[in-house]
Design a protein around this motif. Sequence first.
Motif, short mmCIF file in Angstrom:
data_model
loop_
_atom_site.label_atom_id
_atom_site.label_comp_id
_atom_site.label_asym_id
_atom_site.label_seq_id
_atom_site.Cartn_x
_atom_site.Cartn_y
_atom_site.Cartn_z
N ARG A 111 -20.58 -3.39 -10.36
CA ARG A 111 -20.58 -4.19 -9.13
C ARG A 111 -19.30 -3.94 -8.34
NH1 ARG A 111 -19.67 -9.46 -10.91
NH2 ARG A 111 -17.47 -9.15 -10.32
N ARG A 112 -18.17 -3.92 -9.03
CA ARG A 112 -16.90 -3.69 -8.37
C ARG A 112 -16.89 -2.32 -7.68
NH1 ARG A 112 -11.53 -5.44 -8.68
NH2 ARG A 112 -9.97 -3.78 -8.39
N LEU A 113 -17.41 -1.30 -8.35
CA LEU A 113 -17.49 0.03 -7.73
C LEU A 113 -18.34 -0.01 -6.47
CD1 LEU A 113 -18.02 2.34 -10.85
CD2 LEU A 113 -15.97 2.23 -9.40
N ALA A 114 -19.49 -0.66 -6.56
CA ALA A 114 -20.42 -0.69 -5.42
C ALA A 114 -19.82 -1.45 -4.24
CB ALA A 114 -21.74 -1.31 -5.85
N ILE A 115 -19.20 -2.59 -4.52
CA ILE A 115 -18.67 -3.42 -3.43
C ILE A 115 -17.47 -2.76 -2.77
CG2 ILE A 115 -17.55 -5.63 -2.92
CD1 ILE A 115 -19.39 -6.88 -5.05
N ARG A 116 -16.60 -2.18 -3.55
CA ARG A 116 -15.44 -1.49 -2.97
C ARG A 116 -15.92 -0.29 -2.15
NH1 ARG A 116 -10.55 -3.14 -4.86
NH2 ARG A 116 -9.54 -1.16 -4.33
N SER A 117 -16.89 0.43 -2.66
CA SER A 117 -17.43 1.56 -1.91
C SER A 117 -18.07 1.09 -0.61
CB SER A 117 -18.45 2.30 -2.77
OG SER A 117 -19.03 3.38 -2.06
N ALA A 118 -18.78 -0.04 -0.66
CA ALA A 118 -19.44 -0.58 0.53
C ALA A 118 -18.43 -0.86 1.64
CB ALA A 118 -20.22 -1.84 0.17
N VAL A 119 -17.32 -1.51 1.30
CA VAL A 119 -16.31 -1.83 2.31
C VAL A 119 -15.64 -0.56 2.83
CG1 VAL A 119 -14.10 -2.96 2.69
CG2 VAL A 119 -15.91 -4.17 1.53
N GLN A 120 -15.44 0.40 1.94
CA GLN A 120 -14.79 1.64 2.36
C GLN A 120 -15.68 2.50 3.25
OE1 GLN A 120 -13.69 2.82 -1.57
NE2 GLN A 120 -11.71 1.77 -1.49
N MET A 121 -16.98 2.21 3.29
CA MET A 121 -17.88 2.89 4.24
C MET A 121 -17.64 2.43 5.67
SD MET A 121 -21.58 2.57 2.38
CE MET A 121 -21.76 2.87 0.62
N LEU A 122 -17.09 1.24 5.84
CA LEU A 122 -17.01 0.61 7.14
C LEU A 122 -15.91 1.19 8.01
CD1 LEU A 122 -17.31 -3.11 5.98
CD2 LEU A 122 -19.09 -1.82 7.21
N ARG A 123 -16.19 1.26 9.28
CA ARG A 123 -15.12 1.51 10.26
C ARG A 123 -14.28 0.26 10.36
NH1 ARG A 123 -15.85 -1.74 14.36
NH2 ARG A 123 -17.95 -2.36 15.00
N PRO A 124 -13.02 0.36 10.84
CA PRO A 124 -12.26 -0.86 11.10
C PRO A 124 -13.02 -1.77 12.07
CG PRO A 124 -10.82 1.04 11.19
CD PRO A 124 -12.23 1.57 11.08
N GLY A 125 -13.17 -3.03 11.71
CA GLY A 125 -13.96 -3.97 12.50
C GLY A 125 -15.40 -4.07 12.03
#
Length: 205
Positions: A111-125
């Motif tokens: 879960r931690r891997l997936a969630i951190r990866s999800a946020v790191q996909m995002l552009r700022p904002g």
Amino acid sequence: MDAHAWDERYAASELVWSRGPNRFVAEELAELEPGIAVDLGGGEGRNAIWLAERGWSATTVDFSQVALDKGRRLAGDLALDWVCADATTWRPDRPVDLVVVAYLQLAAAQRRLAIRSAVQMLRPGGTLLLVAHDTTNLTEGTGGPQDPAVLMSAEDVLDDLEGIEVEVVRAGRVAREVTAASGHHEHAGDAARTAWDCLVRVVRR
């Protein structure tokens, strides 16, 4: 459960989840300006389909090809992308505006891997919206997974994001009323009962 087990589950019924979007996804995201979205661990794509109907360029990522094939049929002529991949390791080829993680059932480390990866996909904002079966649902709610290892709290999710700069818009426990008629087959009878979910919405800085 592995991909094969989920393939079997998706193949065993017409729809595992509801045809429409999760209510919290619809409530939280209705006012966002459309952009590029990822529905991570999206199964049959109900949330991605809803986003596409609202003008988003949406991709559903799931490790069950059976689920993705069903979603593609449900989407009809809507233009969506369907990617069979592991939610813990897949990354888009460009930053996105929104990642939805709805009821992804993983043990803590994955879960931690997936969630951190999800946020790191995002552009700022960009926005991450996570909805999951809350830890307290096992003893205080109804339905959902009975394995405590795949349940979580909002605090768990925020801990998973330690070291990544985000603005927390909302994080807590939310109630969801369910009945057998609403498609929750584990709940017998017509009377509504309460399921407890955790909801986390953050914006990447």
